[in-house]
Design a protein around this motif. Structure first.
Motif, PDB file in Angstrom:
ATOM      1  N   VAL A 272      34.273  30.050  -5.188  1.00 14.87           N
ATOM      2  CA  VAL A 272      35.490  29.376  -4.737  1.00 14.87           C
ATOM      3  C   VAL A 272      36.342  29.071  -5.964  1.00 14.87           C
ATOM      4  O   VAL A 272      35.922  28.315  -6.838  1.00 14.87           O
ATOM      5  N   CYS A 273      37.532  29.664  -6.008  1.00 12.08           N
ATOM      6  CA  CYS A 273      38.406  29.539  -7.173  1.00 12.08           C
ATOM      7  C   CYS A 273      39.712  28.858  -6.768  1.00 12.08           C
ATOM      8  O   CYS A 273      40.225  29.079  -5.670  1.00 12.08           O
ATOM      9  N   THR A 274      40.260  28.051  -7.667  1.00  7.87           N
ATOM     10  CA  THR A 274      41.579  27.462  -7.422  1.00  7.87           C
ATOM     11  C   THR A 274      42.524  27.812  -8.552  1.00  7.87           C
ATOM     12  O   THR A 274      42.122  27.996  -9.702  1.00  7.87           O
ATOM     13  N   ALA A 275      43.806  27.867  -8.192  1.00 10.10           N
ATOM     14  CA  ALA A 275      44.820  28.062  -9.214  1.00 10.10           C
ATOM     15  C   ALA A 275      44.998  26.789 -10.026  1.00 10.10           C
ATOM     16  O   ALA A 275      45.084  26.821 -11.245  1.00 10.10           O
ATOM     17  N   GLY A 276      45.034  25.631  -9.352  1.00  7.31           N
ATOM     18  CA  GLY A 276      45.245  24.370 -10.050  1.00  7.31           C
ATOM     19  C   GLY A 276      44.348  23.266  -9.530  1.00  7.31           C
ATOM     20  O   GLY A 276      43.666  23.417  -8.513  1.00  7.31           O
ATOM     21  N   THR A 277      44.382  22.149 -10.226  1.00 11.73           N
ATOM     22  CA  THR A 277      43.591  20.998  -9.814  1.00 11.73           C
ATOM     23  C   THR A 277      44.077  20.435  -8.484  1.00 11.73           C
ATOM     24  O   THR A 277      43.292  19.921  -7.688  1.00 11.73           O
TER      25      THR A 277
ATOM     26  N   ASP B 173      44.867  21.979  -5.960  1.00 11.10           N
ATOM     27  CA  ASP B 173      44.341  22.791  -4.858  1.00 11.10           C
ATOM     28  C   ASP B 173      42.891  22.446  -4.503  1.00 11.10           C
ATOM     29  O   ASP B 173      42.342  22.985  -3.536  1.00 11.10           O
ATOM     30  N   ILE B 174      42.272  21.574  -5.271  1.00  8.30           N
ATOM     31  CA  ILE B 174      40.843  21.287  -5.089  1.00  8.30           C
ATOM     32  C   ILE B 174      40.500  20.715  -3.713  1.00  8.30           C
ATOM     33  O   ILE B 174      39.464  21.082  -3.150  1.00  8.30           O
ATOM     34  N   PRO B 175      41.302  19.815  -3.121  1.00 11.09           N
ATOM     35  CA  PRO B 175      40.927  19.320  -1.795  1.00 11.09           C
ATOM     36  C   PRO B 175      40.702  20.430  -0.769  1.00 11.09           C
ATOM     37  O   PRO B 175      39.723  20.397  -0.003  1.00 11.09           O
TER      38      PRO B 175
ATOM     39  N   PRO C 229      46.374  29.986   1.107  1.00  8.81           N
ATOM     40  CA  PRO C 229      47.587  29.356   0.580  1.00  8.81           C
ATOM     41  C   PRO C 229      47.539  27.856   0.814  1.00  8.81           C
ATOM     42  O   PRO C 229      47.052  27.391   1.850  1.00  8.81           O
ATOM     43  N   THR C 230      47.998  27.093  -0.159  1.00 15.77           N
ATOM     44  CA  THR C 230      48.038  25.642   0.019  1.00 15.77           C
ATOM     45  C   THR C 230      49.489  25.159   0.018  1.00 15.77           C
ATOM     46  O   THR C 230      50.395  25.856  -0.443  1.00 15.77           O
ATOM     47  N   SER C 231      49.675  23.949   0.500  1.00 12.37           N
ATOM     48  CA  SER C 231      51.015  23.371   0.583  1.00 12.37           C
ATOM     49  C   SER C 231      51.430  22.708  -0.724  1.00 12.37           C
ATOM     50  O   SER C 231      52.363  21.898  -0.742  1.00 12.37           O
ATOM     51  N   VAL C 232      50.758  23.046  -1.817  1.00 15.86           N
ATOM     52  CA  VAL C 232      51.087  22.508  -3.137  1.00 15.86           C
ATOM     53  C   VAL C 232      52.292  23.257  -3.707  1.00 15.86           C
ATOM     54  O   VAL C 232      52.313  24.482  -3.727  1.00 15.86           O
ATOM     55  N   GLY C 233      53.289  22.526  -4.170  1.00 23.89           N
ATOM     56  CA  GLY C 233      54.435  23.167  -4.809  1.00 23.89           C
ATOM     57  C   GLY C 233      55.722  22.387  -4.615  1.00 23.89           C
ATOM     58  O   GLY C 233      55.767  21.403  -3.877  1.00 23.89           O
ATOM     59  N   TYR C 234      56.768  22.855  -5.277  1.00 25.18           N
ATOM     60  CA  TYR C 234      58.081  22.222  -5.173  1.00 25.18           C
ATOM     61  C   TYR C 234      58.817  22.730  -3.927  1.00 25.18           C
ATOM     62  O   TYR C 234      58.282  23.521  -3.144  1.00 25.18           O
ATOM     63  N   GLY C 235      60.052  22.308  -3.767  1.00 25.20           N
ATOM     64  CA  GLY C 235      60.802  22.541  -2.528  1.00 25.20           C
ATOM     65  C   GLY C 235      60.789  23.947  -1.992  1.00 25.20           C
ATOM     66  O   GLY C 235      60.546  24.170  -0.796  1.00 25.20           O
ATOM     67  N   ALA C 236      61.041  24.945  -2.828  1.00 20.86           N
ATOM     68  CA  ALA C 236      61.131  26.323  -2.354  1.00 20.86           C
ATOM     69  C   ALA C 236      59.771  26.909  -1.977  1.00 20.86           C
ATOM     70  O   ALA C 236      59.710  28.012  -1.436  1.00 20.86           O
ATOM     71  N   SER C 237      58.705  26.165  -2.258  1.00 13.74           N
ATOM     72  CA  SER C 237      57.397  26.631  -1.793  1.00 13.74           C
ATOM     73  C   SER C 237      57.272  26.459  -0.287  1.00 13.74           C
ATOM     74  O   SER C 237      56.390  27.047   0.347  1.00 13.74           O
ATOM     75  N   MET C 238      58.145  25.637   0.295  1.00 12.18           N
ATOM     76  CA  MET C 238      58.228  25.439   1.745  1.00 12.18           C
ATOM     77  C   MET C 238      56.868  25.090   2.348  1.00 12.18           C
ATOM     78  O   MET C 238      56.423  25.678   3.326  1.00 12.18           O
ATOM     79  N   HIS C 239      56.220  24.112   1.700  1.00 10.73           N
ATOM     80  CA  HIS C 239      54.943  23.572   2.194  1.00 10.73           C
ATOM     81  C   HIS C 239      53.870  24.656   2.361  1.00 10.73           C
ATOM     82  O   HIS C 239      53.067  24.614   3.279  1.00 10.73           O
TER      83      HIS C 239
ATOM     84  N   VAL D 278      42.104  29.995  -3.776  1.00  9.19           N
ATOM     85  CA  VAL D 278      42.922  28.913  -3.212  1.00  9.19           C
ATOM     86  C   VAL D 278      44.088  28.643  -4.155  1.00  9.19           C
ATOM     87  O   VAL D 278      43.883  28.308  -5.325  1.00  9.19           O
ATOM     88  N   ALA D 279      45.311  28.777  -3.647  1.00 12.67           N
ATOM     89  CA  ALA D 279      46.466  28.621  -4.528  1.00 12.67           C
ATOM     90  C   ALA D 279      47.704  28.209  -3.760  1.00 12.67           C
ATOM     91  O   ALA D 279      47.949  28.670  -2.642  1.00 12.67           O
ATOM     92  N   GLY D 280      48.497  27.339  -4.391  1.00  7.81           N
ATOM     93  CA  GLY D 280      49.814  26.990  -3.878  1.00  7.81           C
ATOM     94  C   GLY D 280      50.862  27.658  -4.735  1.00  7.81           C
ATOM     95  O   GLY D 280      50.681  28.788  -5.186  1.00  7.81           O
ATOM     96  N   MET D 281      51.977  26.966  -4.968  1.00  6.15           N
ATOM     97  CA  MET D 281      53.089  27.531  -5.747  1.00  6.15           C
ATOM     98  C   MET D 281      53.443  28.923  -5.222  1.00  6.15           C
ATOM     99  O   MET D 281      53.745  29.089  -4.052  1.00  6.15           O
TER     100      MET D 281
END
Length: 251
Positions: free
Chosen positions: A119-124, A126-128, A197-207, A174-177
């Protein structure tokens, strides 16, 4: 347990014929009025029913958890909050709650874990979602290795773990952005990659929609994609793959 496991235990004298008869003769559905619990799901599919906790009334949730535990000797729920933990703990004092993954679970003491799921994540952040995936796979008997915070903005971190990732029967990315991690891993391994895909990111990531579209449109082969933030779905599919790869002896 599934039917084969039950028959093996009867053969080895671990379970009596009377106990096996009661197990095989149980009702396929336990109708609680507000819920119809699928009591034969593990026999059919190899996976017992899991509780999606979010939105359930307190008394409903407590009854469901208690009944599934009575039936299976263990129980697993996703998307729970701290209040629901207290509600379930009132009827199952040994229940455990993980604040990171929002998982409620009570497991059998001795459980064999087979094969390997990475199980890999792009960022911290994304851990949940990753923990929901990892703990789902572990609950259903997979051996799991966690490789967190190895996103493409520092790709050397991922490349340093390539040998470990390549040993896995299935990889969960597992990654957002922008969601690029799954494509990179897909180009490095021979076994299936499940992209989350995760809902992590700024506005244009669109949740999480941007990451979802990136993963669906990946040019790397061997990538399947689950819904946004659906760690549970990824852990389930990874376990199915891992069971097939590990074989009946769990090697």
């Amino acid at each position: 347990m599934d039917t084969r496991e039950l028959l093996e235990q009867v053969k080895n004298g671990q379970v009596s014929i009377d106990e096996a008869e009661r197990y095989l003769g149980r009702k396929p559905v336990d109708d609680l009025g507000f819920a119809k619990l699928d009591m034969n799901r593990e026999t059919r599919s190899g996976f017992s029913e899991v509780v999606f906790c979010s939105g359930k009334k307190d008394e409903f949730l407590a009854s469901i958890f208690r009944r599934l535990y009575e039936q299976n000797g263990e129980v697993f729920g996703t998307r729970a909050d701290a209040h629901q933990f207290e509600v379930v703990r009132a009827v199952l004092p040994e229940i455990r709650y993980d604040e990171t993954s929002h998982i409620l679970k009570l497991e059998k003491n001795e459980k064999k874990h087979i094969g390997l799921v990475a199980v890999c994540t792009a960022g911290t952040a994304d851990i949940p979602v990753a923990e929901e995936a990892a703990q789902t796979a572990e609950f259903f008997g997979s051996r799991v290795v966690r490789i967190y915070d190895v996103g493409v903005s520092g790709i050397h971190r991922l490349l340093a773990k390539t040998d470990t990732i390549q040993k896995a029967n299935a990889v969960i990315a597992v990654a957002g952005m922008e969601g690029a991690l799954a494509s990179v891993i897909g180009g490095l391994v021979r076994n299936p990659v499940i992209a989350v895909p995760t809902s992590v990111g700024y506005g244009a990531s669109m949740h999480g929609l941007s990451a979802l579209l990136t993963m669906i449109n990946s040019c790397a082969n061997g990538i399947a994609v689950v819904n946004i933030d659906n760690g549970y779905g990824a852990g389930y599919v990874a376990t199915q793959i891992n069971r097939l790869a590990a074989g009946p002896d769990g090697e």
